[in-house]
Structure formats: C-alpha cells, structure tokens
Design a protein around this motif. Structure first.
Motif, short mmCIF file in Angstrom:
data_model
loop_
_atom_site.label_atom_id
_atom_site.label_comp_id
_atom_site.label_asym_id
_atom_site.label_seq_id
_atom_site.Cartn_x
_atom_site.Cartn_y
_atom_site.Cartn_z
N HIS A 12 0.81 -1.23 0.00
CA HIS A 12 0.00 0.00 0.00
C HIS A 12 0.83 1.27 0.00
CE1 HIS A 12 -3.76 -2.13 0.46
NE2 HIS A 12 -3.14 -2.92 1.31
N ARG A 13 2.14 1.15 -0.12
CA ARG A 13 3.03 2.30 -0.06
C ARG A 13 2.71 3.35 -1.13
NH1 ARG A 13 7.07 2.48 3.10
NH2 ARG A 13 7.22 0.21 3.24
N ALA A 14 2.45 2.92 -2.35
CA ALA A 14 2.14 3.87 -3.43
C ALA A 14 0.85 4.62 -3.13
CB ALA A 14 2.05 3.14 -4.76
N GLN A 15 -0.15 3.93 -2.59
CA GLN A 15 -1.41 4.59 -2.25
C GLN A 15 -1.21 5.61 -1.14
OE1 GLN A 15 -4.51 4.35 -3.83
NE2 GLN A 15 -4.84 6.16 -2.57
N LEU A 16 -0.39 5.25 -0.15
CA LEU A 16 -0.11 6.18 0.94
C LEU A 16 0.56 7.45 0.40
CD1 LEU A 16 0.93 5.40 4.46
CD2 LEU A 16 2.30 7.05 3.23
N ALA A 17 1.52 7.29 -0.50
CA ALA A 17 2.20 8.44 -1.10
C ALA A 17 1.22 9.30 -1.89
CB ALA A 17 3.35 7.98 -1.98
N SER A 18 0.32 8.65 -2.61
CA SER A 18 -0.69 9.38 -3.38
C SER A 18 -1.64 10.15 -2.46
CB SER A 18 -1.48 8.39 -4.24
OG SER A 18 -2.51 9.04 -4.93
N ASP A 19 -2.05 9.53 -1.37
CA ASP A 19 -2.93 10.19 -0.40
C ASP A 19 -2.23 11.39 0.23
OD1 ASP A 19 -4.84 8.27 -0.93
OD2 ASP A 19 -4.50 7.16 0.93
N LEU A 20 -0.96 11.24 0.55
CA LEU A 20 -0.20 12.33 1.15
C LEU A 20 -0.05 13.49 0.16
CD1 LEU A 20 1.38 13.46 3.52
CD2 LEU A 20 3.39 12.24 2.66
N SER A 21 0.21 13.16 -1.09
CA SER A 21 0.31 14.18 -2.11
C SER A 21 -1.00 14.96 -2.24
CB SER A 21 0.67 13.54 -3.45
OG SER A 21 0.77 14.50 -4.46
N ALA A 22 -2.12 14.25 -2.20
CA ALA A 22 -3.43 14.91 -2.27
C ALA A 22 -3.66 15.82 -1.06
CB ALA A 22 -4.53 13.87 -2.38
N LEU A 23 -3.21 15.39 0.10
CA LEU A 23 -3.35 16.21 1.31
C LEU A 23 -2.53 17.49 1.20
CD1 LEU A 23 -4.57 16.37 4.18
CD2 LEU A 23 -2.50 15.21 4.98
N ILE A 24 -1.31 17.36 0.71
CA ILE A 24 -0.46 18.54 0.53
C ILE A 24 -1.09 19.49 -0.48
CG2 ILE A 24 1.77 19.32 -0.38
CD1 ILE A 24 2.95 16.71 0.88
N GLU A 25 -1.61 18.96 -1.57
CA GLU A 25 -2.27 19.80 -2.57
C GLU A 25 -3.50 20.50 -1.99
OE1 GLU A 25 -1.34 20.87 -5.53
OE2 GLU A 25 0.53 19.77 -5.20
N LYS A 26 -4.22 19.83 -1.12
CA LYS A 26 -5.39 20.44 -0.46
C LYS A 26 -4.97 21.69 0.29
CE LYS A 26 -8.59 19.69 3.34
NZ LYS A 26 -9.11 18.76 4.33
N TYR A 27 -3.91 21.60 1.08
CA TYR A 27 -3.48 22.74 1.87
C TYR A 27 -2.79 23.80 1.02
CZ TYR A 27 -5.35 20.64 5.94
OH TYR A 27 -6.25 20.12 6.84
N ARG A 28 -2.16 23.41 -0.07
CA ARG A 28 -1.62 24.41 -1.01
C ARG A 28 -2.78 25.23 -1.57
NH1 ARG A 28 2.60 20.82 -4.55
NH2 ARG A 28 4.45 21.21 -3.29
N SER A 29 -3.86 24.58 -1.90
CA SER A 29 -5.03 25.29 -2.44
C SER A 29 -5.59 26.27 -1.43
CB SER A 29 -6.11 24.30 -2.85
OG SER A 29 -5.69 23.50 -3.92
N ILE A 30 -5.65 25.86 -0.17
CA ILE A 30 -6.15 26.74 0.88
C ILE A 30 -5.28 27.98 1.00
CG2 ILE A 30 -6.52 26.96 3.38
CD1 ILE A 30 -7.43 23.97 3.28
N PHE A 31 -3.95 27.79 0.98
CA PHE A 31 -3.04 28.94 1.01
C PHE A 31 -3.30 29.85 -0.18
CE2 PHE A 31 -0.66 26.85 4.29
CZ PHE A 31 0.18 27.80 4.85
N ASP A 32 -3.47 29.26 -1.36
CA ASP A 32 -3.70 30.07 -2.56
C ASP A 32 -4.98 30.89 -2.45
OD1 ASP A 32 -1.39 29.20 -3.80
OD2 ASP A 32 -2.40 27.68 -5.02
N TRP A 33 -6.03 30.31 -1.84
CA TRP A 33 -7.29 31.02 -1.70
C TRP A 33 -7.20 32.13 -0.66
CZ3 TRP A 33 -10.16 25.84 -0.58
CH2 TRP A 33 -10.31 25.12 -1.76
#
Length: 68
Positions: A12-33
């Motif tokens: 499940h390592r690849a899925q964990l990395a993908s989930d983490l990437s999505a979480l980081i992108e979520k907070y990047r979007s919040i900063f941008d807004w």
C-alpha cells in the motif's frame, strides 16, 4: 523473513504516497485562496512542518513498547 505487516505496508506504499500528495495539494489550495500573493516555497515548508509535527504527535501517542 518480513512480517506480514511489512508486506501489507509495501503493498500500500504507493497509495499512501498518493494520499499524502493529495493532502499537501489540499493545503496548497487553501493557502492560494486565503493568502494574496502567496509565497509558495514558504507555504510548502509550513505545510510540511505541520505534517511532520502532526506525525510526531501521533507517533508519541502510540502505545509504548511497540516499535514501528
């Protein structure tokens, strides 16, 4: 021989990395807004620092005597 938990984590390592990437992108979007003219490098460092602090706190709350 690896423990079954390690084999499961490896699967499940690849899925964990993908989930983490999505979480980081979520907070990047919040900063941008929320932050006009956002300093993206600074916001990335702040997000990563907050994630590390949250992981450290989570790890500290794990039952004693059970190494990861």
């Amino acid at each position: 021989m690896s423990k079954i938990e390690q084999l499961e984590m490896d699967a499940h390592r690849a899925q964990l990395a993908s989930d983490l990437s999505a979480l980081i992108e979520k907070y990047r979007s919040i900063f941008d807004w929320d932050v006009p003219e956002v300093d993206e490098a600074l916001s990335d460092r702040l997000i990563l620092k907050a994630l590390r602090q949250a992981l450290d706190a989570f790890e500290a709350d794990l039952p004693a005597g059970k190494p990861g």
